[in-house]
Design a protein around this motif. Structure first.
Motif, PDB file in Angstrom:
ATOM      1  N   LEU A   1     -23.117  -3.920 -16.763  1.00 52.76           N
ATOM      2  CA  LEU A   1     -23.495  -4.544 -18.039  1.00 52.76           C
ATOM      3  C   LEU A   1     -22.966  -3.702 -19.199  1.00 52.76           C
ATOM      4  N   PRO A   2     -22.583  -4.346 -20.311  1.00 50.63           N
ATOM      5  CA  PRO A   2     -21.936  -3.638 -21.426  1.00 50.63           C
ATOM      6  C   PRO A   2     -22.810  -2.494 -21.963  1.00 50.63           C
ATOM      7  N   GLY A   3     -22.156  -1.354 -22.155  1.00 47.56           N
ATOM      8  CA  GLY A   3     -22.843  -0.225 -22.797  1.00 47.56           C
ATOM      9  C   GLY A   3     -23.687   0.570 -21.822  1.00 47.56           C
ATOM     10  N   ILE A   4     -23.658   0.242 -20.500  1.00 49.38           N
ATOM     11  CA  ILE A   4     -24.499   0.981 -19.549  1.00 49.38           C
ATOM     12  C   ILE A   4     -23.621   1.696 -18.537  1.00 49.38           C
ATOM     13  N   GLY A   5     -23.736   3.035 -18.530  1.00 51.47           N
ATOM     14  CA  GLY A   5     -23.073   3.816 -17.498  1.00 51.47           C
ATOM     15  C   GLY A   5     -24.106   4.100 -16.410  1.00 51.47           C
ATOM     16  N   PRO A   6     -23.693   4.745 -15.316  1.00 51.64           N
ATOM     17  CA  PRO A   6     -24.628   5.036 -14.212  1.00 51.64           C
ATOM     18  C   PRO A   6     -25.869   5.805 -14.686  1.00 51.64           C
ATOM     19  N   LYS A   7     -25.655   6.766 -15.578  1.00 50.71           N
ATOM     20  CA  LYS A   7     -26.793   7.601 -16.049  1.00 50.71           C
ATOM     21  C   LYS A   7     -27.841   6.738 -16.762  1.00 50.71           C
ATOM     22  N   THR A   8     -27.366   5.890 -17.686  1.00 51.08           N
ATOM     23  CA  THR A   8     -28.327   5.040 -18.419  1.00 51.08           C
ATOM     24  C   THR A   8     -29.006   4.090 -17.440  1.00 51.08           C
ATOM     25  N   ALA A   9     -28.200   3.593 -16.471  1.00 52.69           N
ATOM     26  CA  ALA A   9     -28.769   2.652 -15.471  1.00 52.69           C
ATOM     27  C   ALA A   9     -29.907   3.332 -14.726  1.00 52.69           C
TER      28      ALA A   9
ATOM     29  N   ARG B   1     -31.730   5.842 -15.698  1.00 53.02           N
ATOM     30  CA  ARG B   1     -32.883   6.102 -16.585  1.00 53.02           C
ATOM     31  C   ARG B   1     -33.696   4.809 -16.788  1.00 53.02           C
ATOM     32  N   ILE B   2     -32.964   3.684 -16.947  1.00 52.23           N
ATOM     33  CA  ILE B   2     -33.662   2.393 -17.132  1.00 52.23           C
ATOM     34  C   ILE B   2     -34.521   2.105 -15.900  1.00 52.23           C
TER      35      ILE B   2
ATOM     36  N   LEU C   1     -38.065   1.044 -25.180  1.00 56.70           N
ATOM     37  CA  LEU C   1     -38.962   2.192 -24.882  1.00 56.70           C
ATOM     38  C   LEU C   1     -38.233   3.242 -24.058  1.00 56.70           C
ATOM     39  N   VAL C   2     -37.079   2.828 -23.463  1.00 59.42           N
ATOM     40  CA  VAL C   2     -36.345   3.770 -22.601  1.00 59.42           C
ATOM     41  C   VAL C   2     -35.710   4.853 -23.473  1.00 59.42           C
ATOM     42  N   ASN C   3     -35.850   6.066 -23.059  1.00 59.42           N
ATOM     43  CA  ASN C   3     -35.327   7.221 -23.785  1.00 59.42           C
ATOM     44  C   ASN C   3     -33.825   7.042 -24.081  1.00 59.42           C
ATOM     45  N   LYS C   4     -33.415   7.319 -25.310  1.00 61.97           N
ATOM     46  CA  LYS C   4     -31.994   7.253 -25.744  1.00 61.97           C
ATOM     47  C   LYS C   4     -31.429   5.825 -25.700  1.00 61.97           C
ATOM     48  N   LEU C   5     -32.234   4.828 -25.646  1.00 60.24           N
ATOM     49  CA  LEU C   5     -31.731   3.451 -25.668  1.00 60.24           C
ATOM     50  C   LEU C   5     -32.244   2.772 -26.942  1.00 60.24           C
TER      51      LEU C   5
ATOM     52  N   ALA D   1     -32.121  -6.495 -11.006  1.00 60.92           N
ATOM     53  CA  ALA D   1     -31.341  -5.257 -10.781  1.00 60.92           C
ATOM     54  C   ALA D   1     -32.245  -4.041 -10.966  1.00 60.92           C
ATOM     55  N   ILE D   2     -33.134  -4.101 -11.958  1.00 58.42           N
ATOM     56  CA  ILE D   2     -34.051  -2.968 -12.211  1.00 58.42           C
ATOM     57  C   ILE D   2     -35.043  -2.853 -11.044  1.00 58.42           C
ATOM     58  N   VAL D   3     -35.618  -4.004 -10.681  1.00 58.45           N
ATOM     59  CA  VAL D   3     -36.642  -3.995  -9.609  1.00 58.45           C
ATOM     60  C   VAL D   3     -36.039  -3.515  -8.285  1.00 58.45           C
ATOM     61  N   ASN D   4     -34.780  -3.962  -8.022  1.00 62.75           N
ATOM     62  CA  ASN D   4     -34.113  -3.551  -6.761  1.00 62.75           C
ATOM     63  C   ASN D   4     -33.422  -2.199  -6.901  1.00 62.75           C
ATOM     64  N   GLU D   5     -33.661  -1.511  -8.029  1.00 66.61           N
ATOM     65  CA  GLU D   5     -33.049  -0.182  -8.274  1.00 66.61           C
ATOM     66  C   GLU D   5     -31.535  -0.235  -8.013  1.00 66.61           C
TER      67      GLU D   5
END
Lengths: 189, 189, 189, 189
Positions: free
Chosen positions: B112-120, B122-123, B76-80, B100-104
């Motif tokens: 994690l593979p395929g995730i840069g800071p920006k995607t992180a 946004r997630i 559901l995350v944009n561009k993912l 990691a998501i809950v603790n921001e």
């Protein structure tokens, strides 16, 4: 999504199979039905690719998984739809097509139905680096057989006739000319 | 629409399962097939998500329902897209990703593979408030294990090797450094 | 296309049923799971509507065919999606909703969740002439029961609580006020 | 994709069949349910065409394969949707419709429900060359029967009544007038 189906072959018509899988009869486009005709009313496995577009969901079918895999590659090629891809696959052996792509052999590819030089070049450009999974090593003999079949088809014989003739007359050390001459003699009995 | 399937695992290839459910063999994209390899030719349950787009309907599969649930959130995350979401999920444990998501925690997510800071970011922005159903409470020990595995993966070991090594050498009061050192010694036997 | 399914109810969660039909577990959105909870792990029939859009195919489910039929009508109303239609249907009895539409009763319709006066008017405008198949004839007693339930829900009680209370206390000649007073007394035991 | 189904006919309503195929009840639009009514709660075979568009996947059904084939041709005609095609097919015999197309008989085609002269011309233009598979050879007697039925329908009798009346009164050498007069007498008993 649907990779293969086991079902009773109820009917064959106009290049399509009618396969009864648990009381639902699926229409599967196979183009060349030759291989399947021996299995009417028997239970068979058909490898399938589900093609989805705006107004239709259809199933394309293959007798073996390599043909399915090659079909899945071909339909990724720009401007090459499932119908054209199916024509290519049912026109020759997977190894013959793959080796033509791997060897960047525009001339051979262009002899296949529905492929002009431009399409041949596009297929080679887009697929030559993704053929590894086919690990195709054509012997000299394979090549001569496939070329002889192509020659007979160009002379107007059907692909099935050509295959049967070549298989019937083939001797170990025949040259390409020997094969074509003997096959023509066989076909004109 | 299709939440799970029970079927015989006929084949595994290129990150895909081939599951025979009542005579129809479904192709299910799972990415990491490690878990499933022990069940070839056995009947198994696979949790599935049907992904529909203009020209294809495909099935993504998971060994457990939490992975499916997290996958349904990530797409559901944009561009993912589904492929990236699958890479994330097969790269670590659900609890590690969710915490990691809950603790921001942008830094951990970005490993994690395929995730840069920006995607992180946004997630985290789009999902942090919808993680309650995962009621993830990571113990200190869990965190050390998951961090040790990430470290080994960064050093070039496969995720399966890293998991196996850490599980083999782990002692109750080991610090993070202890775990990494002993795991490296184990891996270089 | 898929009108109903018979399957074993494997699980219920977040307003969804998980129904195992011949080894495929379908996720069916029902909203109010109250009715189904008594049938966990049993074989049941669920009436279904398949909703197709660009990126998803989902199933909405109902315990009886009249709810399905009303749902099929409501989703035809401009700007009324399946989720809102489901909310309306799970909020009250079919006869109550249909008689409000047939009697062009904007006030009653507007008391239902997710419906303001504008949506109520649009529903009436677009559906009032197509309600014949519901041949709904509400007795005076039916109306009092349904209105009493609506009043209790407006006072904050859940729909299930309100239904149970009203059914428990109801006497033949009770007025609407009697029903509400006695139900409140029952609920505050 | 789905060419036919075997299932138990659970219900018939509003021109639709409800067919239970392995625990999934499919809703199949057939328009004229006359033929199927004799088979309620029995196992039958229905020939089907799956119609896919942006927001719905529906099944249209036929009692025999020729009707399915003609339907598949009609829906290819520009501006002719499945509902109109179904109306045409359920209004008369395949041979009557096909022979009108083959004979470029705008007048006869225009008598069929939902078809004006313009649509008739478009159907003829687009389909006349693809009717070979129907190998339709109408005898003189067939033509008189079909025309008599059309005349009775135009006079207001239902198609089923007209068919039954004509079949009851028909004698070998009857002219078209004889058939119509005797059928009218039969219908006014």
């Amino acid at each position: 999504m649907i990779y293969a189906m086991y079902g009773v072959l109820e009917d064959i018509e106009n290049g399509k199979l009618y396969l009864n899988v648990n009381e639902i009869v699926y229409e599967i486009v196979v183009g060349d039905t030759g291989y399947f005709e021996d299995f009417l009313n028997e239970k068979i496995k058909v490898f399938t690719k589900m093609i989805v577009n705006d107004d239709e969901i259809s199933l394309y079918g293959f007798s073996d998984v390599l043909k399915l895999k090659l079909f899945e590659k071909l339909i990724l090629v720009n401007k090459l739809g499932p119908k054209s891809a199916l024509k290519i696959i049912t026109s020759s052996d997977v190894s013959y097509i793959v080796s033509a792509i791997v060897n960047e052999d525009v001339k051979t590819l262009s002899t296949l139905p529905g492929i002009g030089p431009k399409t041949a070049e596009r297929i080679i450009l887009e697929l030559k680096d993704s053929m590894k999974e086919f690990d195709v090593t054509l012997t000299e003999k394979d090549k001569k057989i496939l070329e002889a079949i192509e020659a007979l088809v160009t002379l107007g014989f059907s692909r099935n006739q050509s295959k049967k003739a070549v298989t019937q007359i083939l001797k170990k050390d025949d040259s390409l000319d020997d094969i074509i001459k003997k096959a023509l003699k066989f076909l004109s009995r």
